[in-house]
Design an enzyme around this catalytic site. Structure first.
Site, PDB file in Angstrom:
ATOM      1  CG  ASN A 149      32.545  39.921  37.544  1.00 24.23           C
ATOM      2  OD1 ASN A 149      33.540  40.490  37.091  1.00 24.23           O
ATOM      3  ND2 ASN A 149      31.598  39.426  36.777  1.00 24.23           N
ATOM      4  N   GLY A 224      33.275  45.999  32.343  1.00 22.23           N
ATOM      5  CA  GLY A 224      32.494  46.560  33.431  1.00 22.23           C
ATOM      6  C   GLY A 224      31.087  46.866  32.965  1.00 22.23           C
ATOM      7  CB  SER A 225      28.511  48.937  34.533  1.00 21.88           C
ATOM      8  OG  SER A 225      29.214  50.158  34.611  1.00 21.88           O
ATOM      9  CG  ASN A 226      25.957  48.060  29.125  1.00 21.16           C
ATOM     10  OD1 ASN A 226      26.291  47.044  29.719  1.00 21.16           O
ATOM     11  ND2 ASN A 226      25.656  48.079  27.851  1.00 21.16           N
ATOM     12  CB  VAL A 228      31.675  52.665  33.648  1.00 28.23           C
ATOM     13  CG1 VAL A 228      33.139  53.048  33.522  1.00 28.23           C
ATOM     14  CG2 VAL A 228      31.148  53.031  35.028  1.00 28.23           C
ATOM     15  N   GLY A 229      31.102  51.999  30.552  1.00 30.44           N
ATOM     16  CA  GLY A 229      31.634  51.694  29.214  1.00 30.44           C
ATOM     17  C   GLY A 229      31.235  52.754  28.197  1.00 30.44           C
ATOM     18  CD  GLU A 246      34.067  41.503  25.883  1.00 28.66           C
ATOM     19  OE1 GLU A 246      32.896  41.143  26.130  1.00 28.66           O
ATOM     20  OE2 GLU A 246      34.601  41.331  24.771  1.00 28.66           O
ATOM     21  CB  CYS A 280      29.291  39.568  32.246  1.00 26.36           C
ATOM     22  SG  CYS A 280      30.642  38.445  31.901  1.00 26.36           S
ATOM     23  CD  GLU A 460      38.324  40.959  27.359  1.00 29.30           C
ATOM     24  OE1 GLU A 460      37.749  40.462  28.326  1.00 29.30           O
ATOM     25  OE2 GLU A 460      39.205  41.839  27.450  1.00 29.30           O
TER      26      GLU A 460
END
Ligand code: NAP
Length: 491
Positions: A149, A224-226, A228-229, A246, A280, A460
């Protein structure tokens, strides 16, 4: 054109010869073929980064920073061309694509400045003739795994601080936006990064997974997404790796009865529908106090219906496509969930296929009303041009609803009452808070990130980024010429 992996200072095709295509989400145009990194390329990239680390960490930080200054200059010079490619590959409208490039420019210059800071601390020792200080050390090989994104800004947010701090990097961009990843690495190469310091491996999620598992990768920086995180967090914990995450958001704009209505409306339109809601920090909830609810709802729906969808390169376009077919399906699935939950669909709620848009992935901007805070559409990240209206009686209820989701990234409140604004700042539990502005608009010199399911405590950007990309080393220098025992020789 074939886009290749970048390993140890060379652009290489994968040994398997496998390729995938990068597509324009507005019309399906093939932008290029991309060489898919296999186990050989992934291993070579990590090995190159490991070898380069011992040299790069010895380069004085102000010299490391010079590369970032030059990269900032190149990004600036090529801004328009990069923005056009970014719109073609990711879909966001051109003025937002320019913003994405600008964020990378800002981060390059900001982190280049850190080359002459990277501050540590000195502190008195508890013993005489002894000096104490803490200094920053780099961590080692960092795997930077990024989403589609913000295909230039987010990689810059990771790569620039990692490099200035003395780490080396293996970068895995999203499968949907590999070309922007290649262009960023080309720019850093042109800026003079030595071979091996930054490496690029292209391909799908399994390339990222291989980096996470590689024993020589010391740190993973993931956005990225929760889903995958969380998977990465488990693997990193098992392997004892440092991890900065993040992830998603379910951000809200609170509009109190005393808000400046037009201003709030502009903030909602920009935050909920900018980048087709694929941020996000997108405002996917509007929490509105009951006295202003009717006026706000009417004006919002009127304005949303006027949005023009189309190719982001056209001046006339307000909202571009979403990234791909599965994302389109996911957004529509949430429309169906909202209807089943008996929320009221005020506008949108379907795929948009007028004219040229039939060839791309467009979704009509969607607004739900009569939404209860516990509904799935009010709790789960949709990541599309959908927002939901939740009515509350007062500030206290608004803050409770705002805080009560699994995410904690960004919140905003519109009010003219300074006391209410300060109460909100005090009680809102997200990582970002905006007063009389929408939920999006972070600047690179402030920390960025969130609480609860959004992150794992790191931030970050800003100087906070250095906390993620460095280790503290405490140094004691005893010049007394005798044995001095801490905690013991204190009389
Ligand atoms: P994603 O599916 O989680 O993918 C993110 C990155 O991880 C991509 O490069 C992806 O590769 C890679 N990946 C996928 N599976 C992996 C695995 N098992 N191991 C290692 N890497 C893997 O997220 P996305 O759809 O690209 O991005 C949208 C999400 O990012 C949203 O949830 C959004 O909120 C979040 N986001 C958060 C922030 C923030 O700062 N908080 C900023 C922007 C976006 P492929 O692309 O090839 O699948």
């Amino acid at each position: 054109m074939l886009y290749r992996n970048y390993i140890d200072g060379k652009w290489v095709e994968s040994a398997s010869g496998k390729v995938f295509e990068s597509l324009n989400p507005a019309n399906g145009e093939v932008l290029g073929r991309v060489s898919y990194a296999g186990p050989n390329e992934i291993d070579s990239a990590v090995e190159a980064a490991t070898r380069a680390f011992s040299r790069w960490r010895q380069v004085p930080a102000p010299r490391r920073a010079e590369t970032l200054f030059r990269a900032g200059d190149i990004l600036q010079r090529r801004k328009e061309e990069l923005a056009i490619m970014l719109t073609r590959e990711m879909g966001k409208v051109l003025k937002e694509a320019r913003g994405d490039v600008q964020e990378a420019i800002d981060m390059a210059y900001y982190m280049a400045g850190e080359g002459r800071r990277l501050f540590g601390y000195t502190t008195p020792s508890e013993l005489p003739n002894k000096f104490a200080m803490q200094v920053r050390d780099p961590i080692g090989v960092v795997a930077a795994i990024t989403p589609w994104n913000f295909p230039l800004a987010i990689p810059a947010w990771k790569i620039m601080p990692a490099l200035v701090a003395g780490n080396t990097v293996v970068f895995k961009p999203a499968e949907d936006t590999p070309i922007m990843g290649v262009l960023l690495v080309q720019i850093l190469e042109e800026a003079g990064l030595p071979p091996g310091v930054l490496n690029l491996v292209l391909g799908p999620g399994e390339v990222g997974a291989a980096l996470v598992e590689h024993p020589k990768v010391a740190m993973i920086s993931f956005t990225g997404s929760n889903e995958v995180g969380r998977e990465i967090a488990i693997k990193a914990a098992e392997r004892g790796k440092r991890l900065s995450l993040e992830m998603g958001g379910k951000n809200a704009i609170i509009v109190l009865d005393d808000a400046a209505l037009e201003l709030a409306l502009e903030g909602i339109l920009w935050s909920a529908f900018g980048t087709s809601g694929q941020r996000c920090t997108a405002a996917s909830r509007v929490i509105v106090q009951q006295g202003i609810q009717e006026d706000l709802t009417r004006s919002l729906v009127e304005r949303v219906k006027k949005f023009r969808l189309g190719n982001g390169l056209l001046e006339t376009t307000d909202i571009g496509p979403v990234i791909n077919e599965p994302q389109l399906q996911r957004i529509h699935n949430y429309t169906e969930i909202g209807l089943k939950e008996r929320a009221i669909l005020l506008t949108g709620g379907k795929r948009y296929t007028e004219g040229e848009c039939a060839r791309g992935f467009f979704y009509t901007p969607t607004v739900f009303a009569l939404v209860k805070p516990g509904m799935r559409i009010a709790q789960e990240e949709i990541f599309g041009p959908t927002t939901v209206l939740i009515t509350v009686k007062d500030l206290e209820e608004a803050i409770e609803v705002n805080n009560n989701t699994p995410y904690g990234l960004s919140s905003s409140i519109y009010t003219q009452d300074v006391n209410k604004a300060l109460k909100a700042i005090n009680n809102i539990s997200t990582g970002l808070v905006y007063i009389n502005a929408g939920t999006i608009g972070s600047e690179v010199h402030l920390p960025f990130g969130g609480t609860r399911g959004t992150g794992n405590g790191h931030r970050e950007a800003g100087n906070a980024a250095l906390e993620a990309f460095t280790e503290w080393k405490s140094v004691y220098i005893d010049y007394s010429g005798r044995l001095q025992r801490a905690q013991i020789d204190i009389d």
